[in-house]
Design an enzyme around this catalytic site. Structure first.
Site, short mmCIF file in Angstrom:
data_model
loop_
_atom_site.label_atom_id
_atom_site.label_comp_id
_atom_site.label_asym_id
_atom_site.label_seq_id
_atom_site.Cartn_x
_atom_site.Cartn_y
_atom_site.Cartn_z
N ARG A 1 -7.21 2.54 17.70
CA ARG A 1 -6.78 1.14 17.65
C ARG A 1 -6.31 0.63 19.01
NH1 ARG A 1 -3.70 0.97 11.73
NH2 ARG A 1 -5.65 0.87 10.52
N GLY B 1 -5.85 7.96 4.80
CA GLY B 1 -5.14 9.02 5.54
C GLY B 1 -3.89 9.51 4.83
N ASP C 1 1.70 -0.69 11.47
CA ASP C 1 0.54 -1.30 10.83
C ASP C 1 0.46 -2.82 11.02
OD1 ASP C 1 -0.38 1.15 10.00
OD2 ASP C 1 0.36 0.98 7.95
N LYS D 1 -5.69 6.46 14.07
CA LYS D 1 -5.81 5.75 12.78
C LYS D 1 -7.30 5.65 12.41
CE LYS D 1 -1.30 4.62 12.99
NZ LYS D 1 -0.26 4.78 12.03
N ARG E 1 -7.66 -3.06 9.57
CA ARG E 1 -6.70 -3.84 10.39
C ARG E 1 -7.40 -4.47 11.60
NH1 ARG E 1 -2.72 -3.39 7.02
NH2 ARG E 1 -2.22 -1.32 6.22
N SER F 1 1.81 11.75 13.68
CA SER F 1 1.91 10.97 12.45
C SER F 1 3.13 11.40 11.65
CB SER F 1 0.65 11.21 11.60
OG SER F 1 0.80 10.66 10.32
N LYS G 1 0.84 -1.20 0.00
CA LYS G 1 0.00 0.00 0.00
C LYS G 1 0.88 1.25 0.00
CE LYS G 1 -1.79 2.13 3.69
NZ LYS G 1 -2.59 3.13 4.38
O1 LIG Z 1 3.12 7.25 5.14
C1 LIG Z 1 2.40 6.25 5.02
O2 LIG Z 1 2.11 5.77 3.89
C2 LIG Z 1 1.84 5.64 6.23
C3 LIG Z 1 2.30 5.99 7.48
C4 LIG Z 1 1.83 5.39 8.76
O3 LIG Z 1 1.02 6.34 9.44
P1 LIG Z 1 1.53 7.24 10.69
O4 LIG Z 1 2.75 7.96 10.28
O5 LIG Z 1 0.36 8.15 10.92
O6 LIG Z 1 1.79 6.29 11.82
C5 LIG Z 1 1.01 4.12 8.48
O7 LIG Z 1 0.28 3.76 9.63
C6 LIG Z 1 0.05 4.29 7.34
O8 LIG Z 1 -0.65 3.11 7.09
C7 LIG Z 1 0.78 4.63 6.06
C1 LIG Z 2 -3.37 3.75 9.13
C2 LIG Z 2 -3.47 3.25 7.91
O1 LIG Z 2 -3.65 3.97 6.78
P1 LIG Z 2 -3.84 5.54 6.51
O2 LIG Z 2 -3.19 6.32 7.62
O3 LIG Z 2 -3.16 5.78 5.17
O4 LIG Z 2 -5.32 5.78 6.43
C3 LIG Z 2 -3.33 1.79 7.68
O5 LIG Z 2 -3.22 1.38 6.50
O6 LIG Z 2 -3.35 1.00 8.64
#
Ligand SMILES: O=C(O)C1=C[C@@H](OP(=O)(O)O)[C@@H](O)[C@H](O)C1
Ligand SMILES: C=C(OP(=O)(O)O)C(=O)O
EC number: 2.5.1.19
Length: 430
Positions: free
Chosen positions: A340, A91, A309, A336, A384, A164, A21
């Site tokens: 979670r 996100g 994740d 998230k 998740r 984040s 992803k």
């Molecule tokens: O930069 C990215 O693609 C991501 C960063 C992470 O989030 P955080 O930085 O908010 O922990 C992860 O949990 C998310 O699924 C994808």
């Molecule tokens: C937190 C996740 O994704 P995002 O922050 O991109 O919504 C995830 O894939 O678990």
């Protein structure tokens, strides 16, 4: 759509991991930010990857796709003037495109998941974009958000990394395109630091220069750079595969997943080390993880921020371990798709697991004899949570019904097909 998960003592079979992803999001983004034609082989196909495809197309990228690849004609530093963007529940896509929107006169990000992404905070990125001279209208730091950009300046930018890493990644992707050089200073802490390694890796592949301090707390980004058009190949996805590996660990199993590179920058590859620490019999060679589970697991202590994740899948495995496990440094799991910690532990408790929450920790008192099950699980819009509760359901005494399990498609639409191919007793119901 709901899923019923029935007790399943054994799993057996093999398949190739779904595509990452995080890398799919990043390759599509840098392809869009280039002025040439890039090719992305083996992109992920999920709701989140659909979201970025749709949004970069709205912003003027031209995408053509076949079975194995997407070809992207980018828009460089000149996105098309578009009024609205809909990122769904993604996100990372939202945060990265909020930065790209700084190159546009006015873009509104709409709120289509008020109970999930609609609740997540973006204040730290909004604050940082303000320092670039970008005006942001928002709903108390949340969606809907309107960005009025046009000609953002570089210079010295500070951003908090306490909630984040995505805010920092967003600024890293944007700043090379600005006329001025930038210096980005990370304030407070930097959560999910390993993910920044993925951002820098992809930017480097796209020909961009960033001078990063070793601790990733400060960066010098020369301006007036151009993203090169390139060919990229997306690697296999550890966060999604972590759930399948956890399922193999809690059952009697002979499960093989290919396409999981040992030296990946995905922190969630730690699922392999954590299962090993739990004394699950497995090997990891030549990109293939082979689990021969015997259902016996030992408790573990783990810094979850290194593999954000995959923590929910690790916790699901720990539910059946001998002893008490502790996953610490995980506060940002609260920001998230759902909280979670509180929401996930509430569902685990209903399923019969013995868990405790702290502000930034998950404690699991393992029950090797199994959990009761026999309840309906609220998925909280969280792929998740759905994947992890499925793992628990495989070793519950009574079936678990997971409500709205279709939200698994945010990252892993084929999750239940993959599990079924291993012999898991899972069934979609209306
Ligand atoms: O930069 C990215 O693609 C991501 C960063 C992470 O989030 P955080 O930085 O908010 O922990 C992860 O949990 C998310 O699924 C994808
Ligand atoms: C937190 C996740 O994704 P995002 O922050 O991109 O919504 C995830 O894939 O678990």
């Amino acid at each position: 759509m709901d899923v019923i998960v029935r007790p399943t003592p054994t799993l057996q079979g093999e398949f190739g991991a779904l595509s990452s992803k995080n890398y799919t999001t990043r390759y599509l983004l840098v392809a869009a930010l280039s002025e040439g034609v890039s090719t992305i082989y083996h992109p992920a196909h999920s709701e989140d990857s659909d979201a970025i495809r749709r949004c970069i197309a709205d912003l003027g990228a031209v995408l053509t796709e076949d079975e194995e690849k997407i070809v992207v004609q980018g828009f460089g530093r000149h996105p098309r003037d578009v009024k609205e963007l809909n990122v769904g529940n993604a996100g990372a896509v939202l945060r990265f495109l909020m930065a790209v929107a700084a190159l546009s006169p006015e873009v509104t990000f709409v709120n289509t998941y008020p109970d999930s992404l609609g609740k997540r905070p973006h204040d730290d990125l909004i604050q940082a974009l303000g320092q670039l001279g970008v005006e942001v209208e928002h709903n108390n730091g949340r969606l809907p958000i309107t960005i009025r950009g046009g000609k953002p300046q570089g210079g010295r930018i500070t951003v908090s990394g306490a909630v984040s890493s995505q805010y920092l990644s967003a600024l890293l992707f944007l700043t090379p395109l600005l006329d001025e050089d930038s210096e980005i200073i990370v304030l407070d802490d930097l959560k999910s630091k390993v993910v920044i390694g993925q951002t820098l890796e992809v930017m480097e592949q796209a020909g961009i220069t960033v001078h990063a301090a070793d601790d990733y707390m400060s960066f010098k980004v020369p301006g007036r750079q151009a993203y090169a058009a390139k060919s990229y190949t997306v690697q296999g996805d550890y966060p999604g595969s972590a759930a399948v590996l956890a399922a193999a660990a809690v059952t009697k199993s002979d499960v093989t997943i290919h396409r999981l590179a040992e030296h990946s920058k995905q922190g969630e590859r730690a699922i392999v080390d954590v299962l090993r620490m739990m004394e699950v019999p497995l090997t990891h060679e030549n990109g293939t993880v082979h689990v021969q589970g015997n259902g016996i697991l030992k408790a573990v202590e783990f810094d979850g921020d290194a593999a954000t994740d995959a923590v929910l899948a690790m916790v699901a495995a720990a539910v059946f371990a001998e002893g008490t496990s502790r996953f610490y440094n995980v506060e940002n799991l609260r920001y998230k798709e759902c909280d979670r910690i509180t929401d996930y532990l509430a569902e685990l408790t209903r399923a019969g697991a013995k868990v405790e929450e702290r502000r930034d920790e998950i404690i699991v008192h393992g029950t090797p004899e199994g959990v009761e099950g026999g309840v309906t699980i609220n998925a909280h819009y969280d792929h998740r949570v759905i994947m992890a509760l499925t793992v628990v359901g495989l070793r519950a005494r009574q079936p678990l019904r997971i409500k709205d399990a279709h939200h698994v498609a945010k990252s892993y639409p084929q999750y239940f097909d993959h599990l079924r191919s291993l012999g898991a007793n899972v069934e979609w119901v209306e």
